[in-house]
Design a protein around this motif. Structure first.
Motif, short mmCIF file in Angstrom:
data_model
loop_
_atom_site.label_atom_id
_atom_site.label_comp_id
_atom_site.label_asym_id
_atom_site.label_seq_id
_atom_site.Cartn_x
_atom_site.Cartn_y
_atom_site.Cartn_z
N ASN A 14 -7.23 13.86 -2.77
CA ASN A 14 -7.02 12.90 -1.71
C ASN A 14 -6.05 13.46 -0.67
N ALA A 15 -6.30 13.15 0.59
CA ALA A 15 -5.41 13.57 1.67
C ALA A 15 -4.30 12.53 1.81
N PRO A 16 -3.03 12.92 1.68
CA PRO A 16 -1.95 11.95 1.85
C PRO A 16 -1.79 11.54 3.31
N ALA A 17 -1.44 10.29 3.53
CA ALA A 17 -1.27 9.78 4.89
C ALA A 17 0.13 10.06 5.39
N THR A 49 -9.28 9.06 -0.20
CA THR A 49 -9.29 9.86 1.03
C THR A 49 -9.75 11.27 0.66
N HIS A 50 -10.76 11.37 -0.21
CA HIS A 50 -11.20 12.67 -0.70
C HIS A 50 -11.69 13.55 0.44
N SER A 51 -11.46 14.84 0.27
CA SER A 51 -11.94 15.81 1.26
C SER A 51 -12.20 17.15 0.59
N LYS A 52 -13.32 17.78 0.94
CA LYS A 52 -13.61 19.13 0.45
C LYS A 52 -12.61 20.14 0.98
N ASN A 53 -11.97 19.81 2.13
CA ASN A 53 -11.02 20.74 2.74
C ASN A 53 -9.79 20.98 1.88
N ILE A 54 -9.48 20.04 0.99
CA ILE A 54 -8.30 20.19 0.14
C ILE A 54 -8.71 20.13 -1.33
N GLY A 55 -9.84 20.74 -1.63
CA GLY A 55 -10.27 20.89 -3.00
C GLY A 55 -10.68 19.61 -3.69
N GLY A 56 -11.15 18.64 -2.93
CA GLY A 56 -11.58 17.39 -3.52
C GLY A 56 -10.45 16.41 -3.81
N LEU A 108 0.85 -1.18 0.00
CA LEU A 108 0.00 0.00 0.00
C LEU A 108 0.89 1.24 0.00
N ALA A 109 0.58 2.19 -0.89
CA ALA A 109 1.39 3.42 -1.00
C ALA A 109 0.45 4.62 -1.03
N SER A 110 0.72 5.60 -0.17
CA SER A 110 -0.14 6.78 -0.05
C SER A 110 0.51 8.01 -0.66
N SER A 111 -0.30 8.78 -1.40
CA SER A 111 0.09 10.09 -1.91
C SER A 111 -1.21 10.87 -2.11
N SER A 112 -1.12 12.05 -2.72
CA SER A 112 -2.35 12.82 -2.98
C SER A 112 -3.19 12.17 -4.06
N ALA A 113 -2.71 11.08 -4.66
CA ALA A 113 -3.52 10.29 -5.60
C ALA A 113 -4.38 9.27 -4.87
N GLY A 114 -4.26 9.19 -3.55
CA GLY A 114 -4.99 8.20 -2.77
C GLY A 114 -4.04 7.14 -2.24
N LEU A 118 -4.20 11.21 8.67
CA LEU A 118 -4.34 12.19 7.59
C LEU A 118 -4.27 13.60 8.17
N PRO A 119 -3.07 14.14 8.40
CA PRO A 119 -2.95 15.42 9.10
C PRO A 119 -3.54 16.60 8.33
N SER A 120 -3.59 16.55 7.01
CA SER A 120 -4.09 17.69 6.24
C SER A 120 -5.58 17.91 6.42
N ILE A 121 -6.29 16.88 6.91
CA ILE A 121 -7.73 17.05 7.18
C ILE A 121 -8.06 16.70 8.63
#
Length: 222
Positions: free
Chosen positions: A138-141, A129-136, A105-111, A158-161
């Motif tokens: 994915n939030a990187p882990a 990991t979609h979020s409206k807080n970061i413009g739709g 499993l690999a996390s980035s802003s692509a999910g 997910l610190p960005s959200i």
């Protein structure tokens, strides 16, 4: 650019599992990686594989590479990430044939992308990991971990959200549960009570019932 990953010796380390000629803990990189940019994540594979394989996953700015250190060779290269790979985790299970120990499993802003490295084209699917807080996007882990002795439940910080996400990897690409924790950047399942998840962030440590997605208690560290 050339980037190096150092593998260090220490007193009492059994060097037969990290063979390097004349390696005595000197400041000498074992791996030299081309075109990866800054190294943003590392993860050993240590379950359900012979220890002699000694696989290390390395996340860079746009790719993931997997090395077999026992043979000093690159074992796989995954180049479909367009942002830094912030966290890595190996899927594993003691519950039968769910995992061979070769699913990464690999996390980035692509999910969070799942790869079965036994396949010639290894990407399987993406957990969102979609979020409206970061413009739709994915939030990187910052960190991910599978629940001990369970090949299904994945937790990610997910610190960005300001959230902790839990997935049941059998059923859905979307999180099963989302729990609020401000600036959460680390987590760890309890090895003695597998449903207990500890998360650390700006306001201290929170203990969760991971099965229910409910907070058990909080520990202030200020």
């Amino acid at each position: 650019p050339m980037v190096a990953v150092g593998v260090w010796d220490y007193v009492g380390f059994d060097s037969k599992y990290c063979p390097v000629e004349n390696y005595q803990g000197l400041d000498v990189p074992m791996l030299v990686l081309e075109h990866m940019g800054n190294i943003s994540s590392l993860q050993w594979q240590f379950k359900h594989r012979p220890v002699e394989d000694n696989l290390l996953a390395v996340g860079g700015e746009r790719s993931v590479e997997v090395y077999n250190l026992a043979r000093n060779e690159r074992w796989a290269k995954l180049t479909d990430h367009y942002q830094p790979v912030t966290a890595l985790e190996w899927k594993s299970s003691s519950n039968g044939p769910v995992s061979s120990g070769l699913e990464l499993l690999a996390s980035s802003s692509a999910g969070i992308r799942s790869y079965d490295l036994r396949l010639r084209m290894p990407e399987v699917f993406t957990y969102t990991t979609h979020s409206k807080n970061i413009g739709g996007m994915n939030a990187p882990a910052a960190q991910m971990q599978m629940q001990p002795d369970n090949g299904y439940l994945l937790a990610a910080a997910l610190p960005s959200i300001d959230s902790v996400a839990l997935w049941d990897l059998r059923y859905s690409h979307a999180p099963l549960k989302m729990m609020d924790h401000e600036n959460v950047n680390t987590l760890e399942f309890c090895p003695h009570h597998r449903n207990t998840l500890a998360t650390g962030g700006q306001d201290g440590v929170v203990l969760w019932n991971a099965q229910a997605g409910k907070q058990r208690t909080a520990i202030e560290t200020r």
